[in-house]
Design a protein around this motif. Sequence first.
Motif, short mmCIF file in Angstrom:
data_model
loop_
_atom_site.label_atom_id
_atom_site.label_comp_id
_atom_site.label_asym_id
_atom_site.label_seq_id
_atom_site.Cartn_x
_atom_site.Cartn_y
_atom_site.Cartn_z
N UNK B 265 0.75 -1.03 -0.05
CA UNK B 265 -0.11 0.15 0.03
C UNK B 265 0.82 1.29 0.18
N UNK B 266 1.98 1.15 0.91
CA UNK B 266 2.98 2.44 0.68
C UNK B 266 3.52 2.64 -0.54
N UNK B 268 2.16 1.99 -3.60
CA UNK B 268 1.20 2.61 -4.17
C UNK B 268 0.68 3.92 -3.87
N UNK B 269 0.89 4.33 -2.59
CA UNK B 269 1.09 5.54 -1.97
C UNK B 269 1.86 6.60 -2.56
N UNK B 270 3.13 6.14 -2.77
CA UNK B 270 4.08 6.98 -3.26
C UNK B 270 3.91 7.39 -4.82
N UNK B 272 1.11 7.56 -6.20
CA UNK B 272 0.01 8.49 -5.99
C UNK B 272 0.42 9.72 -5.77
N UNK B 281 -3.10 0.39 -9.46
CA UNK B 281 -4.47 -0.39 -9.09
C UNK B 281 -5.63 0.03 -9.61
N UNK B 286 -8.52 -2.88 -5.93
CA UNK B 286 -9.18 -2.41 -4.53
C UNK B 286 -10.31 -3.35 -3.90
N UNK B 289 -8.61 -6.23 -2.58
CA UNK B 289 -8.03 -5.97 -1.17
C UNK B 289 -9.03 -5.87 -0.10
N UNK B 306 -1.72 -9.49 0.81
CA UNK B 306 -1.55 -9.30 -0.47
C UNK B 306 -0.56 -8.18 -0.82
#
Lengths: 415, 415
Positions: B265-266, B268-270, B272, B281, B286, B289, B306
């Motif tokens: 998740x982190x 994909x956070x960076x 974004x 994603x 989503x 998840x 995941x």
Amino acid sequence: MAESWVIMVTAQTPTNIAVIKYWGKRDEKLILPVNDSISVTLDPAHLCTTTTVAVSPSFAQDRMWLNGKEISLSGGRYQNCLREIRARACDVEDKERGIKISKKDWEKLHVHIASYNNFPTAAGLASSAAGFACLVFALAKLMNAKEDNSELSAIARQGSGSACRSLFGGFVKWKMGKVEDGSDSLAVQVVDEKHWDDLVIIIAVVSSRQKETSSTTGMRETVETSLLLQHRAKEIVPKRIVQMEESIKNRNFASFAHLTCADSNQFHAVCMDTCPPIFYMNDTSHRIISCVEKWNRSVGTPQVAYTFDAGPNAVLIAHNRKAAAQLLQKLLFYFPPNSDTELNSYVLGDKSILKDAGIEDLKDVEALPPPPEIKDAPRYKGDVSYFICTRPGRGPVLLSDESQALLSPETGLPK
Amino acid sequence: MAESWVIMVTAQTPTNIAVIKYWGKRDEKLILPVNDSISVTLDPAHLCTTTTVAVSPSFAQDRMWLNGKEISLSGGRYQNCLREIRARACDVEDKERGIKISKKDWEKLHVHIASYNNFPTAAGLASSAAGFACLVFALAKLMNAKEDNSELSAIARQGSGSACRSLFGGFVKWKMGKVEDGSDSLAVQVVDEKHWDDLVIIIAVVSSRQKETSSTTGMRETVETSLLLQHRAKEIVPKRIVQMEESIKNRNFASFAHLTCADSNQFHAVCMDTCPPIFYMNDTSHRIISCVEKWNRSVGTPQVAYTFDAGPNAVLIAHNRKAAAQLLQKLLFYFPPNSDTELNSYVLGDKSILKDAGIEDLKDVEALPPPPEIKDAPRYKGDVSYFICTRPGRGPVLLSDESQALLSPETGLPK
């Protein structure tokens, strides 16, 4: 003092959308944020709350109606606002009708509140911001509280954090404050709504099947679990706040758009960094971002900024009317209405933008050419519920025309 | 020395999936990362690359065929690998056939390379990791280079960063290294594939219309524009690496799952937080998840972790066969195949998991009950292209059976 009188005040308060985001509380009870935020107030002609508050010795208890339906006032957020305004109430006199309420009477008198949103509720359009701002503003006027709008914002903040920014028009900063009691966590106006009046705002209300995490729950979980949030709040946002104020004061759209988009994306990044991750944007939101990014890049200078709150809806801020008309063409190309939808109920608000875009009916929408900056552009019919065209707008006002009141002047009950 | 001989080597190398992510280079040319990463090697029975490398004095130039189609070797990444292995070549002698290649001959001799993935290409399954690892491993064997797999990993790294982690089975750490020439940026095995052999891995290959940002471009843009990446790389990942190694060594699935999900998740956070934002994603990702998170929470202890790479595909790591069978039931409930798809081509790899799940045909899929932890569960037919069931697997091996070679021993051309 006759026991049958009713005194009423009706106010109208705008909603607002943050361009530097509020996400995360340092105090859950007082609603104190982990960073400053900045918002633009939206024109109340298209998105606002109207609230009538009434007082009468005949009222047996505090009561509230939202969009015609009675709701409970027992929640802490309502109680906070009622308690704080009552504590600031002053003498009120209606000489004509021979009514006098003294400061200490307010503790015993009950109020009726009726509130109405001129936009669909539960569409993720920050109705609680306008709602609590309007409640506090109207009560303050009714009770003759002497506080200015910044001071009132610190009370509205205890109803809903972002509500404090709806006490002003134009661009508004919510200063996080430092003191423990929260009294310096309040809103100030950055510039009024006339300062940058070329801006046009188009909201895309995105269809969604997903049940969203409430922002209260979401930000609590982010504070508790995200390893990126504190870095954002302490190291990144303070600099962005300074840059954003500069951009707004200088009407520097390129800088404004860059900061607005980057901060929206970073807010959604910390949501994704939460455990479990929070996804507010969906594929349609991503497509709208891609449409704007590609267009901005193809032109070379930003035409449009985007920002997304705790849901999939896009708020798009166009540099001027020309950019807004072009944006609307692109949006209607990608997201035409379902065949059973009329254009008139698909593009709401300031319809003159539609006219500027040369679109009069659904045939014009069908005939729109694909945006040249994208090859192979597909169309996503039905993925947007509707659009609202609006602009930056003014802060709260009192409505003196009694016909606009939501409560009956005789009974104090909803009309 | 007859001019017609061909000497060949065939190797098989697994792909891998990071559980602590690599995202961002500190040196673009040498492919040096901004942080350590850890991966699990996938069983080559289900996902691997097979590569045959051949040398012959009759070859006029270096040539390569990928999945039967000739491709150019002129790119810097291939040239890096070829140059580095040639520099480490040693004497090679085939006494039986009377062939001798001395160390210095390798500079003048040309090679033919044929490579084949046993899984669909362009499905976002890290084919380049397995590919470059296999190329370097096979060339090293052909040229009798004495380097161990860690040393070879530093060469494979210069083809594709994550390729360095495919030189070992089990769980593998890519140490970012410190020195400027990159010689200490290489892979080491954390534990072999037998250490934690209960784990079952299910990959959901997600249908997507979106063209994705390549990971090379994506990570460059993140390094250049994300204000969160450096904090992640310097402050967060180093601690996670230590915790992840502990979790793996102790087979602590709860901790392993927490770290794996949080780090995906982190990452994909960076992405974004990058300008323009990168979305790998999609809504289907989503939903997967959400399915896993809700199940894990309903049970109380994590059943499944995941992780998502630079695309919408989910890699789901189940604690054991029982959890994997339950997971597969849930996945097939939410994401049944299109009606024209056979179960046999919808669930690939280790089909015994299907059997454990009690699913023999599409009627069983239709009859699956909605997961109890979710009310009102909709089904998203066709949103997943197919599933692959697999497990942690071994590192590179040489294939001695000549029938598995991809080049003809006579001509050195693809069979």
